[in-house]
Design a protein around this motif. Sequence first.
Motif, PDB file in Angstrom:
ATOM      1  N   ASP A   1      23.302  63.610 -31.612  1.00  0.00           N
ATOM      2  CA  ASP A   1      22.180  62.701 -31.401  1.00  0.00           C
ATOM      3  C   ASP A   1      21.591  62.349 -32.759  1.00  0.00           C
ATOM      4  O   ASP A   1      21.826  63.033 -33.757  1.00  0.00           O
ATOM      5  CB  ASP A   1      21.111  63.343 -30.515  1.00  0.00           C
ATOM      6  CG  ASP A   1      20.223  62.297 -29.837  1.00  0.00           C
ATOM      7  OD1 ASP A   1      20.424  61.100 -30.103  1.00  0.00           O
ATOM      8  OD2 ASP A   1      19.334  62.674 -29.067  1.00  0.00           O
TER       9      ASP A   1
ATOM     10  N   ASP B   1      22.554  54.108 -33.788  1.00  0.00           N
ATOM     11  CA  ASP B   1      23.264  55.386 -33.759  1.00  0.00           C
ATOM     12  C   ASP B   1      24.768  55.196 -33.912  1.00  0.00           C
ATOM     13  O   ASP B   1      25.417  55.910 -34.680  1.00  0.00           O
ATOM     14  CB  ASP B   1      22.963  56.117 -32.449  1.00  0.00           C
ATOM     15  CG  ASP B   1      21.538  56.643 -32.398  1.00  0.00           C
ATOM     16  OD1 ASP B   1      20.918  56.741 -33.467  1.00  0.00           O
ATOM     17  OD2 ASP B   1      21.045  56.956 -31.290  1.00  0.00           O
TER      18      ASP B   1
ATOM     19  N   ASP C   1      24.442  60.324 -25.875  1.00  0.00           N
ATOM     20  CA  ASP C   1      23.666  59.447 -25.002  1.00  0.00           C
ATOM     21  C   ASP C   1      24.158  58.013 -25.160  1.00  0.00           C
ATOM     22  O   ASP C   1      25.163  57.746 -25.813  1.00  0.00           O
ATOM     23  CB  ASP C   1      22.169  59.567 -25.287  1.00  0.00           C
ATOM     24  CG  ASP C   1      21.816  59.211 -26.729  1.00  0.00           C
ATOM     25  OD1 ASP C   1      22.666  58.582 -27.401  1.00  0.00           O
ATOM     26  OD2 ASP C   1      20.714  59.547 -27.171  1.00  0.00           O
TER      27      ASP C   1
END
Length: 284
Positions: A132, A186, A210
């Motif tokens: 993450d 990300d 995610d």
Amino acid sequence: MRTAIISDRRITGLSAAVIAELVAEVGPLWHERHQAKLASRPRKRAVGAGAKHRLVFVDRLLATLVHLRHGVTHDVLACWFGVDRSTVTRAVGEVRPLLAERGCTISPDVRLRTLAEVIGHLGETGKTGIIDGTEIRVRRPAVGRKDRDKFISGKNKQNAVKAMVLTDEHGRLLFCSPTRPGSCADITHARALGLVKLLADGPAVEILADAGYRLRTVPFPSAARDSGRDADSARETGFRAACAYGQRKRTGRLSAGSGASVRQGRVGGSAGAAREPCGRCGEA
């Protein structure tokens, strides 16, 4: 400082009674070796002359125990005990071998220096990774700087820098990337670090991620080859699974053990996780 360290077991992990046993057992050994070291070299004055130790053996032992348990730097320990950093470094170097002889030591472990080594480690051990991005708020860059607006995070609406963190399934930190401006996505950060290529060409690993790491535009020929599907089908399936995970996470219905997993570039939710329609792809 000495009283506070001994009285609170959280600092050293040892009770006052155990610390007293260490002092009684290791203290004479340290004193004997210290005297032998002083007598082994030519001297112009007798052993024991000159300035006395400001850091007595009990403090040396406590400093070493704190360093071994929490990884506190020598500079911080020097401030705590009111001595120079070199004194703490010398004390730790003298006491640590004595503790190791008694069995109080840190077992050797794997040292991972690069992201490629981390992926290789996960592949060899079969462990699950968790990835993450984390943002750290910073001061607004100076006026006139070209990339001033790049530090504004789209999520928090603040000036920030972002780092990608990868841990194992138990939350143990394996890798923390260099920071990039907060506006960096990300998946863009992952591509820049080479993670996407490592997952596509490297060993089979499982990484929980995610929706920020959706892989719709990333080709994974190895994943398609292993599953018997073409690359477009593999990418679309991964994108939908990542979206479903993000939807469950946003609605607070993410059950224990559920998540989007990346296995050699393939993304998929766990079998028991609830599925809800996604706002992006419309799939459950």
